[in-house]
Write a protein that holds these residues in place. Structure first.
Motif, short mmCIF file in Angstrom:
data_model
loop_
_atom_site.label_atom_id
_atom_site.label_comp_id
_atom_site.label_asym_id
_atom_site.label_seq_id
_atom_site.Cartn_x
_atom_site.Cartn_y
_atom_site.Cartn_z
N ASP A 94 4.66 5.04 75.24
CA ASP A 94 4.34 4.53 73.90
C ASP A 94 4.64 5.59 72.86
O ASP A 94 4.51 6.79 73.12
N ASP A 96 2.95 6.23 70.13
CA ASP A 96 1.81 6.69 69.33
C ASP A 96 1.10 7.92 69.89
O ASP A 96 0.03 8.29 69.42
N GLN A 98 -0.49 8.22 72.60
CA GLN A 98 -1.64 7.95 73.48
C GLN A 98 -1.30 8.35 74.91
O GLN A 98 -2.17 8.78 75.66
N ARG A 197 -6.03 9.35 78.67
CA ARG A 197 -5.32 8.69 77.56
C ARG A 197 -5.89 9.17 76.23
O ARG A 197 -7.08 9.10 75.98
N ARG A 200 -4.80 7.38 69.51
CA ARG A 200 -3.57 7.19 68.75
C ARG A 200 -3.42 8.32 67.74
O ARG A 200 -4.39 8.70 67.08
MG MG Z 1 -1.37 2.78 71.64
#
Ligand code: MG
Ligand code: UDP
Length: 234
Positions: A94, A96, A98, A197, A200
């Motif tokens: 991803d 962002d 994360q 994780r 963001r």
């Molecule tokens: Mg995300």
């Protein structure tokens, strides 16, 4: 000749995160040491993401950009990136931040040690709503109970796949795609790489509740025949 890596990054309205995301991911890829390409797939963004991507690509020959005419959704964007990738291993991440870019190095190590798939397994999720955490926790367990395909728990699309796995993806052209399920269905030597994780980096989730429910139902309908089996429906 040295092997090459392809990093696939779907992008939907991510102007707040793109410059920093590229900086961190590019630095990690350089550090790993293989030749690499970064493939951004612009999924019909309506902000300045595409302009930023053009700027990055102009100054960085390792960056390629694909762009959709409208928003087709994350799974389709990742599929487009897989179609474009030339690497011996593909990494899906991803934009962002994360999915921590440092974890890519661990996935590459697992691949060097023979794994065909190195999938990110979330030990913990930071900065997500209780609603998201609880529904995701339950969803993966319900899916496991309903499906004959082994789909690892608490695992998203953040993963490395070897070229031979990518070639199977290229042959599977279904429209309602649930990539993590397709990956489980194919078999291959898959190893978990554990990670925490992150929150963001900036901006808000682009996975609306509607998109999330769509993905969840694609997972169940694609990977379980229970919805068709009247005897098992209570
Ligand atoms: Mg995300
Ligand atoms: N994304 C996309 N198309 C969409 C929605 C999301 O390409 O329609 C991208 C998004 O830019 C990000 C990734 O998919 O790179 C995951 O989205 P997001 O971080 O918003 O989802 P969450 O982590 O909140 O589930």
């Amino acid at each position: 000749m040295s092997k090459m890596l392809s990093l696939i990054v779907p992008v939907y309205n991510e102007e707040e995160v793109l410059p920093e995301s590229f900086r961190q991911m590019d630095a990690q890829m350089k550090k790993i040491g293989y030749p690499y390409e970064i493939i951004y797939v612009n999924d019909g963004s309506r902000d300045s993401s595409m302009k930023i991507l053009r700027g990055i690509a102009k100054d960085n020959p390792q960056v390629k950009v694909r762009s959709f005419s409208r928003n087709f959704g994350h799974q389709t964007a990742v599929t487009c990136g897989m179609d474009a990738a030339k690497g011996d291993a593909l990494i899906i991440i991803d934009v962002d931040l994360q999915d921590p870019p440092e974890v890519i190095a661990d996935m590459v190590k697992a691949w060097e040690n023979g794994a065909d798939i190195a999938y990110g397994k979330r030990l913990k999720r930071k900065g997500e709503t209780i609603f998201k955490k609880v529904t995701a926790f339950m969803y993966y367990r319900v899916l496991r109970a309903m499906s004959a395909t082994a789909i690892p728990l608490d695992t998203g699309d953040f993963r490395l796949i070897d070229r031979k796995v990518a070639d199977v993806f290229l042959k599977m052209r279904e429209h309602n795609r649930f990539l993590r399920g397709m990956s489980g269905w194919m078999g291959f030597e898959a190893v978990p790489v554990e990670y925490v994780r992150n929150e963001r980096f900036a901006g808000k989730t682009k996975y609306t509740l509607k998109k999330m429910l769509r993905l969840a139902s694609d997972g169940i309908i694609g990977f379980s025949d229970r919805p068709l089996d009247r005897k098992s429906v209570v």
